[in-house]
Write a protein that holds these residues in place. Sequence first.
Motif, PDB file in Angstrom:
ATOM      1  N   UNK A 166      -0.051  -0.670   8.620  1.00 18.61           N
ATOM      2  CA  UNK A 166       0.556  -0.785   7.097  1.00 18.61           C
ATOM      3  C   UNK A 166       1.973  -0.017   7.477  1.00 18.61           C
ATOM      4  N   UNK A 167       2.602  -0.079   6.251  1.00 18.31           N
ATOM      5  CA  UNK A 167       3.927   0.787   6.349  1.00 18.31           C
ATOM      6  C   UNK A 167       3.660   2.158   6.236  1.00 18.31           C
ATOM      7  N   UNK A 168       2.709   2.811   5.632  1.00 17.01           N
ATOM      8  CA  UNK A 168       2.582   4.139   5.444  1.00 17.01           C
ATOM      9  C   UNK A 168       2.112   4.766   6.821  1.00 17.01           C
ATOM     10  N   UNK A 212     -13.564  -1.565  13.827  1.00 15.53           N
ATOM     11  CA  UNK A 212     -13.547  -0.336  14.040  1.00 15.53           C
ATOM     12  C   UNK A 212     -11.918   0.147  14.144  1.00 15.53           C
ATOM     13  N   UNK A 213     -11.399   1.377  13.808  1.00 13.65           N
ATOM     14  CA  UNK A 213     -10.176   1.834  13.899  1.00 13.65           C
ATOM     15  C   UNK A 213      -9.570   1.917  12.510  1.00 13.65           C
ATOM     16  N   UNK A 214      -8.240   2.374  12.686  1.00 19.04           N
ATOM     17  CA  UNK A 214      -7.500   2.563  11.584  1.00 19.04           C
ATOM     18  C   UNK A 214      -6.744   1.273  11.005  1.00 19.04           C
ATOM     19  N   UNK A 215      -6.252   0.361  11.685  1.00 16.57           N
ATOM     20  CA  UNK A 215      -5.367  -0.510  11.341  1.00 16.57           C
ATOM     21  C   UNK A 215      -6.260  -1.992  11.410  1.00 16.57           C
ATOM     22  N   UNK A 216      -5.218  -3.109  11.018  1.00 12.31           N
ATOM     23  CA  UNK A 216      -5.716  -4.525  11.225  1.00 12.31           C
ATOM     24  C   UNK A 216      -5.721  -4.998  12.608  1.00 12.31           C
ATOM     25  N   UNK A 217      -7.043  -5.377  13.074  1.00 12.30           N
ATOM     26  CA  UNK A 217      -6.729  -5.504  14.542  1.00 12.30           C
ATOM     27  C   UNK A 217      -7.619  -6.849  14.742  1.00 12.30           C
ATOM     28  N   UNK A 246       0.814  -1.211   0.153  1.00  9.16           N
ATOM     29  CA  UNK A 246       0.037  -0.039  -0.060  1.00  9.16           C
ATOM     30  C   UNK A 246       0.842   1.193   0.049  1.00  9.16           C
ATOM     31  N   UNK A 247       0.905   1.939  -0.930  1.00  6.01           N
ATOM     32  CA  UNK A 247       1.810   3.252  -1.275  1.00  6.01           C
ATOM     33  C   UNK A 247       1.139   4.305  -0.276  1.00  6.01           C
ATOM     34  N   UNK A 248      -0.306   4.117  -0.229  1.00  6.66           N
ATOM     35  CA  UNK A 248      -0.793   5.305   0.778  1.00  6.66           C
ATOM     36  C   UNK A 248      -2.142   4.714   1.388  1.00  6.66           C
ATOM     37  N   UNK A 249      -2.871   5.576   1.660  1.00  6.47           N
ATOM     38  CA  UNK A 249      -4.385   4.996   2.495  1.00  6.47           C
ATOM     39  C   UNK A 249      -5.248   4.894   1.527  1.00  6.47           C
ATOM     40  N   UNK A 250      -5.143   5.358   0.385  1.00  5.93           N
ATOM     41  CA  UNK A 250      -6.592   5.185  -0.566  1.00  5.93           C
ATOM     42  C   UNK A 250      -7.174   3.803  -0.842  1.00  5.93           C
ATOM     43  N   UNK A 263      -6.442   1.005   1.162  1.00 10.30           N
ATOM     44  CA  UNK A 263      -6.310   0.419   2.259  1.00 10.30           C
ATOM     45  C   UNK A 263      -7.793   0.109   2.928  1.00 10.30           C
ATOM     46  N   UNK A 264      -8.568   1.244   3.220  1.00 13.22           N
ATOM     47  CA  UNK A 264      -9.914   0.887   3.585  1.00 13.22           C
ATOM     48  C   UNK A 264     -10.801  -0.472   2.917  1.00 13.22           C
ATOM     49  N   UNK A 265     -10.639  -0.428   1.823  1.00 15.29           N
ATOM     50  CA  UNK A 265     -11.466  -1.582   1.153  1.00 15.29           C
ATOM     51  C   UNK A 265     -10.746  -2.636   1.408  1.00 15.29           C
ATOM     52  N   UNK A 266      -9.562  -2.870   1.611  1.00 21.53           N
ATOM     53  CA  UNK A 266      -8.848  -4.213   1.812  1.00 21.53           C
ATOM     54  C   UNK A 266      -8.978  -4.523   3.465  1.00 21.53           C
ATOM     55  N   UNK A 267      -9.027  -3.420   4.251  1.00 22.31           N
ATOM     56  CA  UNK A 267      -9.422  -3.790   5.705  1.00 22.31           C
ATOM     57  C   UNK A 267     -11.033  -4.168   5.930  1.00 22.31           C
ATOM     58  N   UNK A 268     -11.827  -3.967   5.041  1.00 20.15           N
ATOM     59  CA  UNK A 268     -13.179  -4.081   5.133  1.00 20.15           C
ATOM     60  C   UNK A 268     -13.276  -5.610   4.651  1.00 20.15           C
ATOM     61  N   UNK A 269     -12.418  -6.221   4.236  1.00 19.65           N
ATOM     62  CA  UNK A 269     -12.726  -7.687   3.791  1.00 19.65           C
ATOM     63  C   UNK A 269     -11.808  -8.532   4.547  1.00 19.65           C
TER      64      UNK A 269
END
Length: 97
Positions: free
Chosen positions: A64-66, A46-51, A7-11, A13-19
Amino acid sequence: MHGLPHFADYTSFPAFRADPSRWVPVAADIARSHGFTCAEPHIFSTGTNLVVGLDEPLILKIFPPFLRSQFASERAALAQLRGRLTVPIPEMVAEGE
């Protein structure tokens, strides 16, 4: 072993995190590599990261690295707060890339 996509940036990531089916196998591999089990993962939605909650009283949090600076900040905050408050403060038992 499963791996995370780059993931180069956040754009993207949310779709990946949602699955969770895309990242829970990665989390289980990471847990096993540290000697922890993840037969019945508990996904935190909920949250920003994979938990994910592991089978033991442990939580695995993947930054994620970013978001490396967020990880560094959280690690420093946990170290500063541990033993200084009356509420339990999470302890980091492993970290890596």
